[in-house]
Scaffold this active site. Structure first.
Site, PDB file in Angstrom:
ATOM      1  N   GLY A   1       0.767  -1.088  -0.139  1.00 25.34           N
ATOM      2  CA  GLY A   1       0.007  -0.110  -0.119  1.00 25.34           C
ATOM      3  C   GLY A   1       1.029   1.218  -0.069  1.00 25.34           C
ATOM      4  O   GLY A   1       2.255   1.221   0.333  1.00 25.34           O
TER       5      GLY A   1
ATOM      6  N   GLN B   1       1.436   3.572   2.142  1.00 27.85           N
ATOM      7  CA  GLN B   1       2.137   3.797   3.241  1.00 27.85           C
ATOM      8  C   GLN B   1       2.519   2.392   3.842  1.00 27.85           C
ATOM      9  O   GLN B   1       2.529   2.235   4.915  1.00 27.85           O
ATOM     10  CB  GLN B   1       1.068   4.340   4.409  1.00 27.85           C
ATOM     11  N   SER B   2       3.003   1.664   2.937  1.00 24.57           N
ATOM     12  CA  SER B   2       3.767   0.295   3.481  1.00 24.57           C
ATOM     13  C   SER B   2       4.738   0.695   4.264  1.00 24.57           C
ATOM     14  O   SER B   2       5.933   1.109   3.969  1.00 24.57           O
ATOM     15  CB  SER B   2       4.102  -0.438   2.131  1.00 24.57           C
ATOM     16  N   ASN B   3       4.691  -0.368   5.399  1.00 24.58           N
ATOM     17  CA  ASN B   3       5.745  -0.315   6.379  1.00 24.58           C
ATOM     18  C   ASN B   3       7.042  -1.240   5.673  1.00 24.58           C
ATOM     19  O   ASN B   3       8.247  -0.814   5.874  1.00 24.58           O
ATOM     20  CB  ASN B   3       5.451  -0.806   7.930  1.00 24.58           C
TER      21      ASN B   3
ATOM     22  N   ALA C   1       7.668  -1.486   2.553  1.00 24.92           N
ATOM     23  CA  ALA C   1       8.215  -0.774   1.707  1.00 24.92           C
ATOM     24  C   ALA C   1       9.718  -0.088   2.198  1.00 24.92           C
ATOM     25  O   ALA C   1      10.384  -0.053   1.700  1.00 24.92           O
ATOM     26  CB  ALA C   1       7.394  -0.083   0.655  1.00 24.92           C
TER      27      ALA C   1
END
Ligand SMILES: *Cc1c(COP(=O)(O)O)cnc(C)c1O
Length: 332
Positions: free
Chosen positions: A68, A70-72, A74
């Site tokens: 997503g 706001q991927s943690n 990534a």
């Protein structure tokens, strides 16, 4: 023997949040995997210790992953990749790719780490596996060496990071922490299944807990049961010494209205957990899982049980939703 590099600050603390435990009326402990690192902290580092070891062993120079906006995961990939001299391409899902990626939270950290961000729609995201493969082909054509990490780092290799986390808790119990006794249940947030798979395998193998209660934050229970079972099989193929997983209960009661959207009740409990326990939970993952735990306690489902909550991190996801909390902060 599966390779691994040291990236996380381990062991993470195993704590007893006394006032919070009293408020819930539960024999509660917290495994602080929000403290696995600095800006890269959270549950993804344990997976990436193994996935990035594989990338380096293959001679990769470019990491490719997705999530997503706001991927943690990534963000952890971008920062850890930078620390190892690897470039990152992040394929991120957002409702309106033309609007761009607001420079906040995880996206700010991705950009600071020099990652390349490619935005796609939720419809395109359904084909993420093929999409990541096409980005890899593009990198290869340009003379690079790509390494593709699936969503959340959730495959058999990544899940082994959570088998090791259970070995770490076993050692903490053996040292007498948390009164030295195994737990009845581990409660945690689930978004792509790798953590659940590793926890279930490790909890059984190291006799850390009888049950893993997996609180999903999106999709439905049958979908995740299938995904997690597949990852469990992959991990067992990599480490045949692992036996059967612990009892895994996939629970969708705390999922909330949508991915990354919490209910007012969940936000209220997030604030309570901060005030009673000094824990910063987020509205995407940990706040939902902890609300689910709290509701189980209220229904009497945790009576007489020793409960371990796995705090998987996610602080940037809280900070980007500051506005949503404005109404929840009035003092009691
Ligand atoms: C990714 C993530 C999870 C979920 O872990 P999965 O292995 O993807 O299911 C939980 N909490 C936080 C904060 C995360 O970033």
């Amino acid at each position: 023997m599966v390779r691994r590099i040291n990236l996380a600050h381990l062991p993470t603390p195993l704590q007893r949040p006394t006032r919070l435990a009293e408020a819930l009326g539960v024999d509660l402990y917290v495994k602080r995997d929000d403290m696995t690192g600095g800006a890269e902290a959270g549950n993804k580092i344990r997976k990436l210790e193994i996935l990035l070891a594989a990338a380096l062993a293959e001679g990769a120079d470019t990491l490719i992953t997705c999530g997503g906006i706001q991927s943690n995961h990534a963000r952890a990939t971008a920062l850890l990749g930078a620390s190892l001299g690897l470039r990152s391409i992040l394929v991120l899902r957002t409702a309106d790719p033309a609007a761009g990626a607001p420079l906040a939270g995880n996206v700010l950290l991705d950009r600071m780490a020099g990652a390349e961000i490619r935005l796609i729609t939720p419809e395109q995201y359904r084909d993420r596996v093929a999409l990541l493969a096409s980005v890899a082909a593009e990198v290869r054509a340009a003379g690079g060496k790509p390494y593709v990490i699936p969503e959340g780092g959730s495959n058999g290799l990544g899940a082994l990071g959570y088998v090791r986390a259970m070995e770490e808790v076993r050692r903490q119990l053996d040292l007498g922490l948390a009164s030295g006794k195994p737990f009845d249940v581990i409660v945690h947030a689930c978004g792509s299944g790798g953590t659940a798979a590793g926890l279930a395998l490790g909890a059984a193998h190291y006799e850390v807990a009888e049950e893993v209660r997996t609180m999903v934050v999106c999709d439905d229970a049958p979908t995740f049961e299938r995904i997690i079972a597949g990852i469990v099989d992959e991990a067992r193929a990599l480490e045949p010494a692992l036996g059967s997983p612990a009892t895994l209960r996939v629970d969708e009661r705390a999922r909330g209205p949508a991915y990354a959207v919490a209910t007012p009740e969940q936000r209220r409990r997030i604030v309570e957990a901060a005030r009673l326990g000094g824990l910063a939970l987020d509205p995407v993952y940990t706040g939902k899982a902890f609300s689910g735990l709290w509701e189980m306690a209220e229904r009497g489902e945790l009576a007489g049980k020793r409960v371990l909550f796995l705090h998987t991190g996610g602080l940037p996801g809280l900070l980007v939703q500051a506005d949503a909390f404005a109404g929840d902060l009035a003092t009691a």
